[in-house]
Write a protein that holds these residues in place. Structure first.
Motif, PDB file in Angstrom:
ATOM      1  N   ASP A  82       0.867  -1.185  -0.043  1.00 50.65           N
ATOM      2  CA  ASP A  82      -0.109  -0.047  -0.033  1.00 50.65           C
ATOM      3  C   ASP A  82       0.823   1.308   0.095  1.00 50.65           C
ATOM      4  N   ASP A  83       2.178   1.255   0.853  1.00 53.55           N
ATOM      5  CA  ASP A  83       2.773   2.344   1.050  1.00 53.55           C
ATOM      6  C   ASP A  83       3.530   2.711  -0.508  1.00 53.55           C
ATOM      7  N   THR A  86       0.907   3.962  -3.054  1.00 50.49           N
ATOM      8  CA  THR A  86       0.544   5.493  -2.718  1.00 50.49           C
ATOM      9  C   THR A  86       1.703   6.301  -3.156  1.00 50.49           C
ATOM     10  N   LEU A  87       2.947   5.896  -2.966  1.00 47.31           N
ATOM     11  CA  LEU A  87       4.153   6.493  -3.713  1.00 47.31           C
ATOM     12  C   LEU A  87       4.257   6.691  -5.123  1.00 47.31           C
ATOM     13  N   LEU A  90       1.339   9.218  -5.939  1.00 50.78           N
ATOM     14  CA  LEU A  90       1.718  10.540  -5.751  1.00 50.78           C
ATOM     15  C   LEU A  90       2.574  11.063  -6.892  1.00 50.78           C
ATOM     16  N   THR A  91       3.389  10.147  -7.431  1.00 51.18           N
ATOM     17  CA  THR A  91       4.574  10.815  -8.248  1.00 51.18           C
ATOM     18  C   THR A  91       4.153  10.599  -9.850  1.00 51.18           C
ATOM     19  N   LYS A  92       2.953   9.881 -10.021  1.00 49.36           N
ATOM     20  CA  LYS A  92       2.294   9.408 -11.197  1.00 49.36           C
ATOM     21  C   LYS A  92       3.264   8.410 -11.769  1.00 49.36           C
TER      22      LYS A  92
END
Lengths: 110, 139
Positions: A82-83, A86-87, A90-92
């Motif tokens: 999950d982390d 997400t990363l 966030l950075t696409k």
């Protein structure tokens, strides 16, 4: 932290154990580039045992993806927790890479 | 910061191999303070790694005679990290690049400050016996 490389069929599978960060990104880059130089074309990086990735680790993935594509190959990713998901969102970077839930699905996708 | 408690205050050489140990310490403090799990497993490790690698590589240019000071401060409901190097400092505003635009997303570099800003509640630069960056994460 370490990287292990093995061949599954035609695919070079890299396991990232621990973090992929500024202190070890060059090691990963070199290992993959060595395989590319040997003529390997299909690469899968499995993050099932990965803690976190910093911006330089993400940068190495982008760089490797470009170099592999330039040689007519493909780099795919699998098992982002999950982390890490997400990363990448966030950075696409989730738009740049083909990402699979499992190693098996990723291997089948080549 | 009245009533603030220093969780750790360390000085490390300008070598990126020290980053992981500091990040692990910060992650433990985050968990002890019962911050949400993802803040301890993602926000703190990534943002603090970025601040430390900037300080080591850009601020101190990896020079062995230069050090980076890193402090973790518990201030009410916030966890604050201050990372101070011995370099010339940098302008946060002029370094602010959106790495998610189509022309930037395929670039190898330029995600560090972006990630710090997205993963922390605030990122500020300050001068205090060196050039510092202060990362604040609220519960």
């Amino acid at each position: 932290m370490s990287f292990s490389i093995k061949k599954q069929g035609e695919v070079v599978v890299v396991d990232v154990e621990g973090q992929l960060i500024v202190g070890n990104r060059q090691e990963l880059k070199q290992k993959v580039l060595d395989e590319l130089e040997k003529g390997e074309k299909k690469f899968l990086i499995d993050f099932s045992q990965t803690g976190y990735i910093d911006s330089s680790g993400l940068g190495v993935l982008v760089s490797l993806s470009k170099k592999i594509r330039e040689q007519g190959g493909e780099l795919r990713l699998a098992n982002l927790n999950d982390d890490l998901q997400t990363l990448f969102e966030l950075t696409k970077l989730d738009t740049l890479f083909q990402i699979s839930d499992t190693r098996e699905r990723a291997l089948e996708s080549f | 910061m009245g009533g603030a408690t220093v969780a750790f205050d360390l000085s490390i050489p300008s070598d990126v191999q020290y980053i992981e140990g500091i990040v692990e310490l910060a992650r433990q403090r985050c968990r002890e303070l019962k911050f949400p799990a993802q803040k301890c497993s993602l926000n703190v490790p990534v943002a603090l790694s970025e601040a430390l690698s900037n300080a080591i590589l850009r601020g101190n240019e990896s020079l062995p005679n230069k050090h980076v000071r890193v402090r973790a401060i518990i201030d009410g409901g916030s966890l604050v990290f201050e990372v101070v190097d011995e370099g010339a400092g940098f302008d946060l505003k002029s370094s602010n690049i959106d790495c998610t635009t189509p022309e930037n997303v395929e670039k190898e570099e330029g995600r560090g400050l972006f990630l710090m800003q997205r993963l922390m509640d605030s990122v500020e630069s300050f001068v205090d016996d060196g050039n510092g960056v202060r990362l604040t994460l609220r519960r």
